[in-house]
Design a protein around this motif. Sequence first.
Motif, PDB file in Angstrom:
ATOM      1  N   UNK A  49      -3.207   7.214   0.302  1.00  0.00           N
ATOM      2  CA  UNK A  49      -4.595   6.969   0.695  1.00  0.00           C
ATOM      3  C   UNK A  49      -5.386   6.358  -0.442  1.00  0.00           C
ATOM      4  N   UNK A  50      -5.457   5.040  -0.468  1.00  0.00           N
ATOM      5  CA  UNK A  50      -6.164   4.366  -1.558  1.00  0.00           C
ATOM      6  C   UNK A  50      -7.596   4.003  -1.215  1.00  0.00           C
ATOM      7  N   UNK A  51      -8.038   4.354  -0.016  1.00  0.00           N
ATOM      8  CA  UNK A  51      -9.438   4.193   0.375  1.00  0.00           C
ATOM      9  C   UNK A  51      -9.746   5.279   1.398  1.00  0.00           C
ATOM     10  N   UNK A  52     -11.011   5.645   1.570  1.00  0.00           N
ATOM     11  CA  UNK A  52     -11.339   6.599   2.631  1.00  0.00           C
ATOM     12  C   UNK A  52     -10.856   6.124   3.998  1.00  0.00           C
ATOM     13  N   UNK A  53     -10.926   4.818   4.241  1.00  0.00           N
ATOM     14  CA  UNK A  53     -10.424   4.281   5.507  1.00  0.00           C
ATOM     15  C   UNK A  53      -8.945   4.609   5.691  1.00  0.00           C
ATOM     16  N   UNK A  54      -8.117   4.268   4.699  1.00  0.00           N
ATOM     17  CA  UNK A  54      -6.681   4.495   4.848  1.00  0.00           C
ATOM     18  C   UNK A  54      -6.370   5.978   4.956  1.00  0.00           C
ATOM     19  N   UNK A  55      -7.141   6.818   4.265  1.00  0.00           N
ATOM     20  CA  UNK A  55      -6.913   8.254   4.343  1.00  0.00           C
ATOM     21  C   UNK A  55      -7.154   8.773   5.761  1.00  0.00           C
ATOM     22  N   UNK A  56      -8.187   8.253   6.429  1.00  0.00           N
ATOM     23  CA  UNK A  56      -8.455   8.715   7.798  1.00  0.00           C
ATOM     24  C   UNK A  56      -7.396   8.214   8.763  1.00  0.00           C
ATOM     25  N   UNK A  57      -6.849   7.033   8.512  1.00  0.00           N
ATOM     26  CA  UNK A  57      -5.778   6.533   9.383  1.00  0.00           C
ATOM     27  C   UNK A  57      -4.485   7.323   9.167  1.00  0.00           C
ATOM     28  N   UNK A  58      -4.216   7.722   7.937  1.00  0.00           N
ATOM     29  CA  UNK A  58      -3.060   8.589   7.681  1.00  0.00           C
ATOM     30  C   UNK A  58      -3.234   9.903   8.433  1.00  0.00           C
TER      31      UNK A  58
END
Length: 340
Positions: free
Chosen positions: A157-166
């Motif tokens: 998770x390198x951004x809040x966006x990617x963390x929520x998609x994970x």
Amino acid sequence: MTAPHAPLNSQTVLVTGAGGFIGSHLVEALVAQGAQVRAMVRYNGRNDWGSLERLPRETLAAISVMPGDITDPFFVRRAVSGCQTVFHLAALIGIPYSYMAPQHYVAVNVQGALNVLEACREACQTGAPVKLIQTSTSETYGTALYTPIDEAHPLQGQSPYSATKIAADKLVESYVRSFDLPATILRPFNTFGPRQSARAIIPTIIAQALADEGPIRVGSLDPVRDFLFVEDTVRGFLAAALCERNIGEVVHIGTGQARSIGETLTLILKRLNCPDRPVQTEAARVRPANSEVEVLLCNPAKAKALMGWTPQTSFEDGLQRVIDAMAADRPRDKAHLYTV
């Protein structure tokens, strides 16, 4: 009862995020396939259906548009009821905005996915099987530890966006394992094509070049991306819906070829006959330190093996189609305005 892998022309299907870039193209393809399409768009007082507004009138006449909000579980339950396939695309996707509004991303991308999962689970419990296609993103990998990236690559998770998609993808995985929900996680790499928001790199470069108002303003030119034309992305969704062997699987769709943002910029300017346009790097367009994803390069072998899917459109042909579409249709009064 229609099985989840039955022909699409015998199905009622739901597309969440139908007003978005990929969603509108998917709706168009599903109508062409003969499916009964419910198109979920975010409610607003303007009755604005987003990119669906740009579809032909006869296509719009063939769909049922459902304005609402993915964070409302009651609305989502009604939308899913009676469907055989759900394509879940609704999400906040702008990476820069996720640094500013992470809680909003959790509400839409995580809680929204949970609402869809619960609605699908309830439908299956009543004897009405529904297959879920969860839309993931290659951003879940962060900067690649190795390339090409296969489905076994660690998530970062390198951004809040990617963390929520994970988080959303892991929820889907848990529902497959805990409740036997028939679901597939489809992970497209960098989709591009007509109707894409100017926040994305390819349309923002084209818009600025067409506007001819000074230097082309960009962020970092070094990141490398695997660009996939939207029609190929849509074909991946259709193949995923009809496949019987991809339940519980993560499946990549990408080209297996990549180029840097700088190389992409050079090619666009060449095709627009302005190769000497000055280019200016703006700090506001550069991701925070340690957050930029440097390399995304897909290994699409699993999609071919499981679903028989391979990309059909070359980057150059797809790029020319975007240029032609934007030159003919897209307003460029905000071409140089950077909006997160």
